[in-house]
Design an enzyme around this catalytic site. Structure first.
Site, mmCIF file in Angstrom:
data_model
loop_
_atom_site.group_PDB
_atom_site.id
_atom_site.type_symbol
_atom_site.label_atom_id
_atom_site.label_comp_id
_atom_site.label_asym_id
_atom_site.label_seq_id
_atom_site.Cartn_x
_atom_site.Cartn_y
_atom_site.Cartn_z
ATOM 1 N N ASP A 69 -26.926 57.018 87.247
ATOM 2 C CA ASP A 69 -26.248 56.407 86.107
ATOM 3 C C ASP A 69 -24.806 56.155 86.523
ATOM 4 O O ASP A 69 -24.026 57.094 86.709
ATOM 5 C CB ASP A 69 -26.306 57.349 84.903
ATOM 6 C CG ASP A 69 -25.603 56.786 83.673
ATOM 7 O OD1 ASP A 69 -25.100 55.644 83.737
ATOM 8 O OD2 ASP A 69 -25.561 57.487 82.642
ATOM 9 N N ASN A 97 -26.380 46.545 91.268
ATOM 10 C CA ASN A 97 -26.909 45.642 90.253
ATOM 11 C C ASN A 97 -26.717 46.180 88.834
ATOM 12 O O ASN A 97 -26.593 45.405 87.891
ATOM 13 C CB ASN A 97 -28.399 45.404 90.517
ATOM 14 C CG ASN A 97 -29.100 44.774 89.335
ATOM 15 O OD1 ASN A 97 -28.956 43.591 89.061
ATOM 16 N ND2 ASN A 97 -29.865 45.586 88.601
ATOM 17 N N SER A 143 -20.509 38.134 88.093
ATOM 18 C CA SER A 143 -20.946 37.102 87.154
ATOM 19 C C SER A 143 -19.991 35.929 87.216
ATOM 20 O O SER A 143 -18.795 36.100 87.503
ATOM 21 C CB SER A 143 -20.976 37.668 85.728
ATOM 22 O OG SER A 143 -21.116 36.632 84.766
ATOM 23 N N TYR A 201 -16.199 42.375 79.125
ATOM 24 C CA TYR A 201 -17.248 42.111 80.113
ATOM 25 C C TYR A 201 -16.725 41.160 81.189
ATOM 26 O O TYR A 201 -16.910 41.392 82.390
ATOM 27 C CB TYR A 201 -18.477 41.507 79.432
ATOM 28 C CG TYR A 201 -19.606 41.210 80.397
ATOM 29 C CD1 TYR A 201 -20.397 42.236 80.898
ATOM 30 C CD2 TYR A 201 -19.873 39.904 80.814
ATOM 31 C CE1 TYR A 201 -21.430 41.971 81.793
ATOM 32 C CE2 TYR A 201 -20.898 39.631 81.701
ATOM 33 C CZ TYR A 201 -21.675 40.669 82.188
ATOM 34 O OH TYR A 201 -22.684 40.406 83.081
ATOM 35 N N GLY A 202 -16.057 40.103 80.762
ATOM 36 C CA GLY A 202 -15.499 39.152 81.715
ATOM 37 C C GLY A 202 -14.458 39.790 82.616
ATOM 38 O O GLY A 202 -14.427 39.544 83.826
ATOM 39 N N LYS A 205 -16.054 41.965 85.328
ATOM 40 C CA LYS A 205 -16.603 41.193 86.447
ATOM 41 C C LYS A 205 -15.492 40.539 87.271
ATOM 42 O O LYS A 205 -15.600 40.410 88.496
ATOM 43 C CB LYS A 205 -17.581 40.138 85.924
ATOM 44 C CG LYS A 205 -18.809 40.733 85.242
ATOM 45 C CD LYS A 205 -19.594 41.654 86.170
ATOM 46 C CE LYS A 205 -20.876 42.159 85.533
ATOM 47 N NZ LYS A 205 -21.660 43.035 86.431
ATOM 48 N N THR A 237 -32.323 38.463 80.490
ATOM 49 C CA THR A 237 -32.446 39.911 80.658
ATOM 50 C C THR A 237 -32.150 40.597 79.330
ATOM 51 O O THR A 237 -31.784 39.947 78.342
ATOM 52 C CB THR A 237 -31.455 40.439 81.718
ATOM 53 O OG1 THR A 237 -30.115 40.221 81.255
ATOM 54 C CG2 THR A 237 -31.653 39.740 83.057
#
Length: 303
Positions: A69, A97, A143, A201-202, A205, A237
């Site tokens: 994890d 990943n 991403s 999130y952006g 990445k 996903t």
């Protein structure tokens, strides 16, 4: 001679129990070079889900389950020790990943997302890069949102995130400054846009792509280790609830496997790839940016 010693490569895929990670493993075990040859470690946060994934794969003898994890320092430490004890502390390919997306724009979700997608990957790499044999490689699954968000921040932030002299410590400070700006409601004053839902999130990445360049330089200076970041594309996903317009996870896996299997002489260390093509660190394509903003807003509205 041990079983591991006979194997050509030892490959760890985090988040391998579902989605893109599962498809990567499924494709790896079908490759001629991998059949009864490569040892593949299927990283899964949940053991039961990992066992289910093994069953779906047909329980191949060269795929082993590893509980991992990336949100947990203890789990990373345990997995590191298990690789050292069971597999001789040797790896050839590490595919980062595993990742999450925030469920809302709260500070708590932002911190959790950054802890998993950036800090967790960084800690895991710090632990496992020393295990990589010469010509080993690390693939950080990023991403396309990273370059898009970077295209919408201030010029000062763009310069900092893409600086060739950026250090790991400086990158940590940039990420923490973002969290502080989010907490104090000063995103625009700090150079960030407020147009993107799930901005954390952006940023996670964006930071991961920058970390890839830093790690590549560090490894290049000391050892023959290669580090790449990869965009699997917008794939169907659990993260996006298999949203409309998404491509298959199988295609995302192909994008990752390109940098797993392509000769290091044909790749640029530290670069960011999608479907075999190198991507720019900053996206200035207004159509892509606006399309992505609409997509994120649609996803936000559907939750």
């Amino acid at each position: 001679m041990s079983t591991v010693a006979k194997l050509q490569r030892t490959i760890l895929v985090t988040g391998g129990n579902k989605g893109i990670g599962f498809e990567v493993i499924k494709k790896l075990i079908k490759q001629p070079s991998s059949i009864n040859n490569d040892l593949i470690l299927l990283g899964s946060r949940d053991l039961k889900r990992g066992e289910d994934a093994l069953s779906q794969l047909g329980s191949p003898t060269n795929v082993h389950l590893l509980q991992l994890d990336t949100l947990s320092k203890e789990s990373i430490s345990f997995a590191t020790n298990e690789i050292k004890q069971k597999y001789g502390g040797q790896l050839d390919v590490l595919i980062n990943n595993a990742g999450i997306a925030p469920t809302d724009d709260s500070i708590e979700e932002a911190r959790k997302t950054l802890a998993t997608n950036y800090y967790g990957v960084k800690l895991l790499n710090d632990n496992l890069i020393p295990f990589l044999r010469d010509h080993g490689r690390v693939i950080n699954v990023a991403s396309g949102i990273g370059p898009i968000v970077l295209g919408y921040v201030s010029k000062d932030l763009q310069d900092k995130y893409t600086s060739t002299t950026l250090t790991s410590e400086q990158l940590d400070c940039l990420v923490e400054d973002f969290v502080s700006a989010l907490e104090s409601n000063n995103l625009e004053k700090s150079g960030y846009t407020t147009e993107f839902p799930y901005l954390a999130y952006g940023v996670s990445k964006m930071a991961l792509i920058a970390l890839t360049r830093i790690e590549a330089q560090q490894c290049c200076d000391t050892r023959k280790i290669f580090v790449y970041s990869v965009c699997p594309g917008y794939c169907a996903t659990d993260i996006n609830k298999h949203g409309p317009g998404a491509r298959s996870a199988e295609l995302g896996a192909d994008s990752i496997l390109h940098v797993v299997n392509t000769s290091d002489h044909e790749l640029k260390n530290g670069a960011f790839y999608r479907d075999g093509a190198e991507l720019e660190p900053i996206c200035m394509d207004e159509a892509k940016i606006q399309g992505f903003i609409k997509l994120m807003k649609d996803l936000s509205a559907s939750k």
